[in-house]
Enzyme design. Sequence first.
Site, short mmCIF file in Angstrom:
data_model
loop_
_atom_site.label_atom_id
_atom_site.label_comp_id
_atom_site.label_asym_id
_atom_site.label_seq_id
_atom_site.Cartn_x
_atom_site.Cartn_y
_atom_site.Cartn_z
N GLY A 23 24.38 9.31 82.81
CA GLY A 23 23.53 10.42 83.25
C GLY A 23 24.13 11.80 83.05
O GLY A 23 23.43 12.80 83.20
N ASP A 24 25.40 11.88 82.75
CA ASP A 24 26.02 13.21 82.60
C ASP A 24 27.20 13.15 81.64
O ASP A 24 28.29 13.62 81.94
CB ASP A 24 26.48 13.70 83.98
CG ASP A 24 26.75 15.20 83.99
OD1 ASP A 24 26.44 15.86 82.97
OD2 ASP A 24 27.25 15.70 85.00
N LEU A 25 26.96 12.58 80.48
CA LEU A 25 28.05 12.35 79.53
C LEU A 25 28.33 13.58 78.66
O LEU A 25 28.09 13.56 77.46
CB LEU A 25 27.73 11.15 78.63
CG LEU A 25 28.11 9.78 79.18
CD1 LEU A 25 27.70 8.69 78.20
CD2 LEU A 25 29.60 9.69 79.46
N ASN B 221 33.21 15.86 81.15
CA ASN B 221 33.37 14.78 82.13
C ASN B 221 34.19 13.62 81.60
O ASN B 221 34.07 12.50 82.08
CB ASN B 221 31.99 14.29 82.59
CG ASN B 221 31.31 15.33 83.47
OD1 ASN B 221 31.98 16.15 84.09
ND2 ASN B 221 29.99 15.30 83.50
N ARG C 272 25.16 24.13 85.27
CA ARG C 272 25.96 23.18 84.51
C ARG C 272 26.42 23.81 83.20
O ARG C 272 27.56 23.63 82.77
CB ARG C 272 25.16 21.91 84.24
CG ARG C 272 24.72 21.23 85.53
CD ARG C 272 23.60 20.26 85.24
NE ARG C 272 24.09 19.15 84.48
CZ ARG C 272 24.73 18.12 85.01
NH1 ARG C 272 24.92 18.07 86.30
NH2 ARG C 272 25.16 17.15 84.26
#
Lengths: 180, 329
Positions: A90-92, A96, B241
């Site tokens: 979901g947040d690659l 990260n 973000r």
Amino acid sequence: MYRLRVLDDAIRRQRTVREAEMMHSARGAGVRSPHLYFVDPRGAAIVMEYIEGERMKDAVDGGSPKKVAGMFRRLGLAAARLHSAGIMHGDLTTANVILGGREITLLDFGLSSHTTRVEDHAVDLRLIKETIVGAHPGFSALALDALHEGYSSEAGPGRSKAVFTQLKGIERRGRYARVV
Amino acid sequence: MDYILGVESTAHTFSVSVMSSSGKILSDSRNVFKAPEGSGIHPFEASQSHIRAAARVLKEAVEESGVPLDSMAAVSYSMGPGLGPCLRVGAVVARTLASSLELPLVPVNHAVGHIELGCLLTKAKDPIVLLVSGGHTMVISFSGGRWRVLGESLDLTLGQLLDQFGRHAGLASPCGRAIEEAARLSDRYLRLPYSVKGNDVSFSGLLTASKSLLDEGASFGDVAFSIQETAFAMVAEVTERALAFTGKKEVLVVGGVAANRRLDGMMDSMAKRHSARVGVAPIGYSGDCGAQIAWTGWLAHRSGIRVPVEGGAVRQSWRLDSVDIPWRD
């Protein structure tokens, strides 16, 4: 806080629980993630293992083509391992991912979910692609090839083809992609 | 000093602006097509409205600027993306001027136009851009010669979300202002789906749920408040973000929805946490306008970008991340 309190509390609590649970599942799938020490859903806090290494985002910026290809190959492989275990990260983004020696560690599972849908797995790859094209444009072609290679080596040609085809479909849904 | 004329006709607004090479807006005249209550922009009807208004708007813009037509350095126009019938009106006007005055014809990408005018007016140098309008919902950053899309909506744009919700309540497009005003009178948050996927957002579930709340008898103000809080928090989160990821220190909010004060307030408090500065295009220039085309046209003209008159077509689909930007580095 920019979000309304009640909305923010709900989102943070949900993501904290999710993150703790999914970090654990990821390790079960053979993908390294920090060990959990303590979880406080109310305070939206997780105490976890400190991972020694360099953020992939920074490493890519100064890396040689060969090294960068290696990083994205390993990232593709890790993504495929998660997906094979029915996990969407979901947040690659490259922010990260921590590189330490030959190992890569994935962080930030707050947006993860259990899913085996081709569409969801393609969404994961789409974010990596957005990151590559948006933040590392100089390495676009090379990084995308390496990602594909790493992913296919773990997922197998059939599944890999399905996910990458779906990724193209998602991109065509984007605003003003060349369809008219 | 050089002067340039810009023609905008992407959607509901037909506008002509004259700007100087120093970045001064000498004029910006407009005709805004207003849809009947409860319905959206019908492309053909909007284009008819533009055709009827074109000569008047052009004349106004030139007269107000005080710059004679034959003293322009170039004619720029919005080549796309947008509604075909509307775009064609602007293209015809621009081609006619370029051909009769024998001036260079400069094509401009409408989205790039929003960003470059926003940068000019807020003095932003290298911002993370949140482009929110009826046509776009994108988080954008400049790198490697192009404006790159870091995140976007996977379905509806923010403008469409607000418009379709407003129309369901019987308002006429554009509904943003009416929703903002109704929302200001409520502080009752009704739970709505919040959908952030990585750097992308999705509004379709939020729209369906908001319409259902109205149908079930919830007050328009409460739902308006809740849909704003949810949708704006989603775009603020993906912008945050992008800020964190790139380490940039400026945020620029442009597009029609940038006129919403609650969105701007939310962006402000988000950016503070990153010691970033927020610039919001002034209300008259956040939405579609000729100035965004004139200014970007000037930058492009200075970089030698032009098309022959017979090549001055329109491109309904023309993503901004496919446009080379030679004037930035």
